[in-house]
Structures are given as C-alpha cells and as structure tokens.
Design a protein around this motif. Structure first.
Motif, PDB file in Angstrom:
ATOM      1  N   ALA A   1      30.919 -10.436 -29.794  1.00  0.00           N
ATOM      2  CA  ALA A   1      31.350 -10.817 -28.449  1.00  0.00           C
ATOM      3  C   ALA A   1      32.619 -10.068 -28.056  1.00  0.00           C
ATOM      4  N   ASP A   2      33.553  -9.933 -28.995  1.00  0.00           N
ATOM      5  CA  ASP A   2      34.780  -9.180 -28.712  1.00  0.00           C
ATOM      6  C   ASP A   2      34.461  -7.741 -28.325  1.00  0.00           C
ATOM      7  N   ARG A   3      33.549  -7.126 -29.079  1.00  0.00           N
ATOM      8  CA  ARG A   3      33.199  -5.723 -28.798  1.00  0.00           C
ATOM      9  C   ARG A   3      32.545  -5.588 -27.418  1.00  0.00           C
TER      10      ARG A   3
ATOM     11  N   ASP B   1      35.457  -4.494 -20.276  1.00  0.00           N
ATOM     12  CA  ASP B   1      36.801  -4.191 -19.793  1.00  0.00           C
ATOM     13  C   ASP B   1      36.975  -2.694 -19.558  1.00  0.00           C
ATOM     14  N   LEU B   2      36.457  -1.894 -20.493  1.00  0.00           N
ATOM     15  CA  LEU B   2      36.538  -0.446 -20.325  1.00  0.00           C
ATOM     16  C   LEU B   2      35.761  -0.019 -19.084  1.00  0.00           C
ATOM     17  N   GLY B   3      34.602  -0.630 -18.861  1.00  0.00           N
ATOM     18  CA  GLY B   3      33.824  -0.321 -17.663  1.00  0.00           C
ATOM     19  C   GLY B   3      34.598  -0.624 -16.395  1.00  0.00           C
ATOM     20  N   VAL B   4      35.320  -1.738 -16.375  1.00  0.00           N
ATOM     21  CA  VAL B   4      36.139  -2.084 -15.201  1.00  0.00           C
ATOM     22  C   VAL B   4      37.210  -1.026 -14.969  1.00  0.00           C
ATOM     23  N   ARG B   5      37.878  -0.600 -16.048  1.00  0.00           N
ATOM     24  CA  ARG B   5      38.921   0.422 -15.900  1.00  0.00           C
ATOM     25  C   ARG B   5      38.330   1.741 -15.410  1.00  0.00           C
ATOM     26  N   TRP B   6      37.150   2.078 -15.897  1.00  0.00           N
ATOM     27  CA  TRP B   6      36.522   3.322 -15.455  1.00  0.00           C
ATOM     28  C   TRP B   6      36.131   3.255 -13.984  1.00  0.00           C
TER      29      TRP B   6
END
Length: 730
Positions: free
Chosen positions: A84-86, A92-97
């Motif tokens: 779940a963490d991964r 989160d990375l997708g949001v930043r991208w």
C-alpha cells in the motif's frame, strides 16, 4: 495550451484522486473487489490517457501499478502495508508529474529512471512476482510457421503472444494493432480473421473480428507489460523456434505512406478557414514527427518552408506519400504543448447554466420596459402613473437581480468533500509514522460552500487534523493506561447554520493542558504572568492561537513549529470567519471554524464613527448595547465593562483609527460586542447602522499596505464603506 492536453491534465488529477480513495478502501478491506476494480479502472484510464502523448515514463509508472493490482486480483499477492505504501508513493509521484506537466509542458528530467525505480520497488513489495506463463501446448500455430517466418525468428528463444481482443474492445478504448506495435523487439506479427469474412453488407465495422499472433525477441516480462490492460485476452509463452537466424524483415510495410496519405486526405476536407487552419497545424505536427522518426532531415527542413497554407502543405504531403520511405514503422508521438500557467477548473451542472440563461432573458425583458417609461415621462404622463410604473419595474428588476445573484453564487458552490478528500490519506500516513491507531470519521461532506471558501478552508483543516494526530491523540499504550480504546477517533463534520458554513474537528485524545499553555505563553513573553494567572481554564486554552506558541517539546514534520493554530485563526478571520476552541483534559479537543457561505458577498454590520461609515463582518459580532458612562471602569487609559458576569475589555474605534476623541456630552456609549478567536471585546462607536450585504473589494496599489482594512464596498446610495480587519487593528 492544446485543449486536448488541458483536458488530460484535469482528468489525470481526477483519476489520481479516485485511485487514492479506492486504495484507502482497499487497504481497510483487502478483500473488497469493488475497491480493486475502481483502482484498476482509474489506473487503466490514466494509462490510456498518457498513451495519447509522448510520455513513456508516465505510462511505465502506471503500468507498474497495474502489475501490482493484477497480482492482487489473481491471488498472487496480498495487500500488505508495504505494498500500500508503494502504491501511494506511485500515486503521489503521478500527482507531482501532472503538476509539472501543467506548469512546464513536459515531464521532469530523469522521469524514466524514477519510473523504473518505482517499478523495482513495487516488484520487491510483491515478492518478485512474475507474469503467469501460458502452457506452450496452446501455441500450435508456432509449429505452422512458414519457412520465411521461421527465418525471421529461427534458432533463438522468443516470446510468443496469442492476443484475441474482445469483439467490443473499441468501446473500452483498446486499440489491438497499437498494442501489438508497442511490443519491444517485434519479430513477427500475424493478423488473422477470427472466422471467415462475411459479406460486406453483413460486416459490423464496430466489432473487432481479428486475432493477433506475434513473436518477440524481448523477455517475457517486458512483453507482458504491454498487455496488462487486457490480461483476460492474451496468453504468453517462452519457446525456441527452429531454423536459421537471419535479419528480421519489416513487420509493417508502408505504414508511414498510409499515414501520410491520410494526412493529405484530411487537408482536402471542406470547412471554415479556422477549421482548415486547425487541421493544418495538426497535420504539420504529425508529418514532422514521421520525418524525424525516419531521419529525413532534408525533407523536414523543406516541410517547414512550404507549410504556411493548407494547400501548399497538402501538395508536399502527397509527394512524400508517393515517394519511397523505406517501409519502416514510424512512431508518431503527440507533441506535448509548451508550458502554461496553472489553472483551476470548475465544473458546473447544465441545469444551473440553464437557469442563469433564463434569468438573463427575464432581465432583458424587464429592462426593455424602461425606454417606454422614459418616453411617457417626456410626453408629460401623470406623476402618479409614472411613479407606479417605475415602482413596478424596479420591483421586477430587483427580484430578478436577487435571483440572478443567487444563481451566480450557485455556479461557484461546491461540496466540502473537495477539502475532506485529502484527510483520510493524511490520517493514514501520519498514524503509521507516529505508531498510533486512529480512525477518521467524516460527516457532512455534502455541505456546500463557495469555492473560494473551500480554498481558504483547505489549509486550516489540514493544520487542525495534524495537531490532533501529533498533540491530541495518545499512543496505544498511553490510551490503554488511561482506560481508553487503543484506536483513537478524529471526527470532522460540517453543516450550515444561519452564520454560514461550520466545520468542526474533534478528537478523543488527551486534550489541552491549560497550565502548560499558560507557562509557555509566559516563557515566550506573549502574556504577563499576573494576567496569565487570572485567566480561566477556557481562556487559557485559547492562548494556543497566539503567534509562536507551541506546547510541543520538539519540531516534527507534522507540527511543533508554533505557527499552526495562529495560521488557522489568521486565515479564517481574513475570510470573515471566526475560530472557536474547547478542550477537556483527558477527554479531547474540539475546534470549530465558522465561515461565510461565500466571499463574493459579505454580510457586514455598519457603524458610524467620526462622520464616516465602517463595517465589520457579521460573523464576528455577538451583540450591540448601550452602556452608561458610569458603568465603564477605567485604569489609566485601559477601560472595561462587566458583561454577563465577565470583565470585557473596552476599546474605542476612534483611538484605533487615530481619529480625534469624541467630545460630545452623551450619557451612554454605543458598544459593539465582537468575538476575536474566543476573546470577547467591546468596541465603542458613535452609532449603530443597519446590516447589509456588500461586494467587498480588497485594497489595491499603495493602499494594499494599510493595516486594519479588509477592503471597501459601495453602498446603494453611493456612499463608500470601509470594512475593517479587527485582528490587524488590535
């Protein structure tokens, strides 16, 4: 910015939000098939959207998430906290991208390496899961390869694929041929009809009647990744094909020529000048990409010289299509637009827009009566009849404008679920990091408020929940020792009342130690020791709103910097609201935020002082009274009154604004009672006026630097109203 790309940015954010909510559900209930499907659907849709643009790292990132979900769906992996963490980190990375794409127009540098790293971490969390290999006996078609096909792949170990698309695959956004073209190191592509072709009149062009057989020199895992969106329609096996090894022949002949001919056909379509120009721009980009992929720099340079009109571009493209291009498959990425400033999207229901247009129509009809009244006035119509007509028209326009105002406000109204959405993730991550067991309960998400109020509310709400998690909620051991359940509870609720929208954050934690707050305030020089000692428990608790005050022994990534609660109060009061707090030692804390429904229209209480009008947000006003001068207690220049058995400090608005003292001989003073973050204050004014709804305009230019003024408003009679910010004045 390209409209298609703008839509991608908006929808990508929505899909990532939906994926995060589904992942939270899945973590709480690992067997929730609906949560798995919702999460997979969001990632699958996002993957398809990224495929429209030249952003392979983003597609790889989402593929990695799909890999993990397929392992869970097929029972090869469990939803562990690590997995779940991964997955949360991936989202989160997708949001930043997406934010970077919105701001800069492309992915950050090193995006591909980051995507590969995330993929590796996900595989580790899955325990090194591998794709399921289909039994080699199902691939009898490999034994039936022709000699020419065997020369393509003979003498080596290859990955064989049997892809049987669903007949309705086009309606789910799948492109079977495009999927096959994405297979790395493709050696052979065989396309066959599923069954004998029917008569042309009986052929359904909206159903896929083909199946695909391919051989690839790439590893099985790399090939399987291409088909992760259609796992039920594909079988994959690793096998060795006998035969001599020769250079592979092209698997798709004439693809570039076909694309070029289609671009020429598009340019020949009829349409307006604007439509033809838009098509010219799209075709130009496509042809430029084809020439770049084929290394034809000379043709690309010539293209840029002749591409100024659709007619010239069409002739050039037709010439390219007739020429030999080498037969190689061309990769035609969709160019990502140039960077553009961040935007906020507001989706509005069609019914609300229809009502707005209807009211505009009514207003036009009502306005059309005014010229007739003007003509009657010129012709000497009787005063009584003219006054009656004006009164009726004024009433009609007034009613329509009132409805129009309400309709415009409804366009901006959104549910508070928008600001509640980040809270479950925040509580989940923070509780794990702090080693606490916390359950978040949300209610009133359907409560609606203006989108500007939601923008103001978001950050204070996060501050309050962080403080509950860090300061309020005890560890499981401490809760057991106190006779409490190990799992703490944070309740966030919202509702509307006569003052606007109310949001409460409450917990069943340790509460606020009023004594500790007193000591900290004195140590930091925020309050005198004798004054602190005279405070009641409730008044001492409200000291947490003082700037720079924190009872935390250290600074964490959640709180403890002494800026949280003061920032909450400042943001809410700047929006015309107020903050209330109540806490019971050992039983928990409740913080209430009261905000107006909208910041476009501000309801103010007007007062008169030194011949000028001033306004205060009604949400701060708790009462108005007349006080005899003899009841005012004075110690030097400090004044106070007793109100409801409590001593209330008294301030004079003239002094706060630097105006001359009032030398009128009056027996009573007009006192406006206001609530400033739980502190009751009496404000002496010259006189009370009525309440009014005003459109508040902030100070601009050099006036923006003036402290104590929230803005100005023009009243119906043309007078200028100055709206004060009491917090800054005091």
């Amino acid at each position: 910015m390209n409209p298609l790309f703008e839509q991608f940015v908006i929808e990508a954010r929505e899909l990532l939000d939906a994926a995060g909510a589904a992942l939270l559900r899945l973590e709480r209930e690992p067997g929730d098939a609906g949560a798995i499907n919702d999460l997979f659907r969001a990632l699958h849709t996002l993957k398809g959207a990224t495929g429209l643009f030249d952003m392979a790292p983003f597609t790889r990132l989402v593929h990695a998430g799909e890999d993990a979900l397929m392992a869970v769906r097929e029972g090869r992996a469990a939803v562990t906290p690590e997995l779940a963490d991964r997955l949360f980190q991936l989202l989160d990375l997708g949001v930043r991208w997406v934010d970077h794409l919105d701001a800069e127009g492309d992915l950050p540098d090193g995006a591909d390496a980051v995507a590969r790293e995330r993929e590796t971490l996900l595989r580790a969390a899955l325990g090194g899961e591998k794709a399921v290999e289909a039994p080699s006996g199902a691939f009898s078609w490999v034994d039936e390869l022709t000699e020419a096909e065997r020369r393509t792949a003979g003498g080596r170990t290859v990955t064989a694929v049997m892809y049987d698309p669903h007949p309705d695959c086009f309606f789910t956004g799948d492109d079977p041929l495009d999927l096959c073209r994405k297979i790395p190191d493709l050696l052979l592509l065989r396309i066959e009809p599923v069954e004998p072709w029917p008569e042309l009149s009986a052929l359904d062009p909206y159903r896929c009647a083909l199946r695909f057989r391919t051989l690839s020199a790439a590893p099985k895992d790399d090939v399987a990744r291409v088909f992760r969106s259609v796992p039920d329609q594909v079988r994959i096996a690793t096998m060795t094909v006998a035969g001599a090894v020769t250079a592979p022949e092209p698997v798709v002949e004439g693809l570039a020529e076909s694309i070029l001919r289609e671009q020429a056909r598009i340019l020949a379509l009829e349409g307006t000048a604007a439509e033809r120009e838009a098509r010219r721009a799209v075709v130009l980009r496509t042809v430029r990409n084809i020439l770049t992929a084929q290394g034809r720099e000379a043709d690309r340079a010539a293209l840029d010289r002749v591409a100024e009109t659709p007619e010239a571009l069409r002739g050039f493209v037709e010439g390219l299509a007739d020429a030999r291009t080498g037969g190689g498959a061309a990769s035609v990425p969709f160019a990502v637009p140039a960077a553009a400033p961040a935007r906020r999207a507001l989706r509005v229901e069609a019914e609300r827009m229809d009502r707005l247009m209807s009211l505009v129509g009514e207003l036009v009809v009502a306005k059309s009566r005014l010229p007739y009244l003007a003509r009657e006035a010129r012709e000497g119509q009787s005063f009584e009849m003219l006054a009656q007509g004006l009164k009726e028209t004024q009433g009609q326009i007034d009613a329509i404008v009132g409805e129009l105002q309400a309709a415009v406000l409804r366009l901006r109204v959104l549910p508070l679920s928008r600001v509640f959405e980040p809270l479950p993730r925040l509580v989940r991550d923070a509780a794990r990091r702090l080693g606490k067991s916390v359950e978040l309960r949300l209610s009133g998400e359907e409560t609606q408020a203006d989108k500007d109020i939601l923008d103001v509310l978001g950050e204070p709400l996060l501050h309050l929940v962080r403080n509950s998690l860090d300061h309020g909620i005890e560890t499981p051991d401490a809760r057991r020792a106190a006779g409490k359940p190990e799992t703490a509870e944070i309740r966030v609720s919202a509702f509307q009342d006569k003052n606007g929208v109310v949001v409460e954050v409450a917990d069943d934690g340790a509460g606020i130690d009023a004594g500790a707050v007193r000591r900290k305030a004195v140590e930091r020089g925020l309050i005198e020791a004798d004054r602190a000692a005279a405070l009641t428990e409730e008044e001492a608790v409200r000291l947490v709103f003082l700037p720079g005050l924190s009872t935390s022994s250290g600074v964490s990534d959640l709180s403890g910097r002494g800026v949280g609660m003061d920032a909450v109060r400042a943001a809410v009061e700047q929006a015309g609201g107020r903050v209330e707090i109540a806490s019971q030692r050992g039983h928990g804390t409740r913080v209430r935020l009261v905000l107006p429904l909208t910041m476009m229209i501000t309801r103010v209480m007007m007062v008169e002082t030194a011949g000028a009008l001033y306004g205060f947000p009604v949400t701060l006003v708790t009462g108005m009274l007349r006080v005899r001068r003899g009841d005012i207690r004075a110690v030097k220049r400090a004044e106070s009154i007793v109100l409801h058995d409590a001593v209330v400090p008294l301030l004079r608005l003239r002094r706060l604004l630097g105006l001359p003292e009032d030398d009128r001989a009056v027996g009573t003073e007009a006192v406006l009672v206001v609530d400033l973050g739980g502190q009751t204050v009496g404000l002496v004014v010259d006189g009370f006026r009525e309440r009014a709804d005003v459109v508040l305009k902030p100070m601009t230019g050099v006036l923006a630097r003036l402290r104590g003024y929230a803005g100005t408003a023009v009243l119906g009679d043309g007078q200028l109203l100055l709206v004060l910010n009491l917090r800054e004045l005091l």
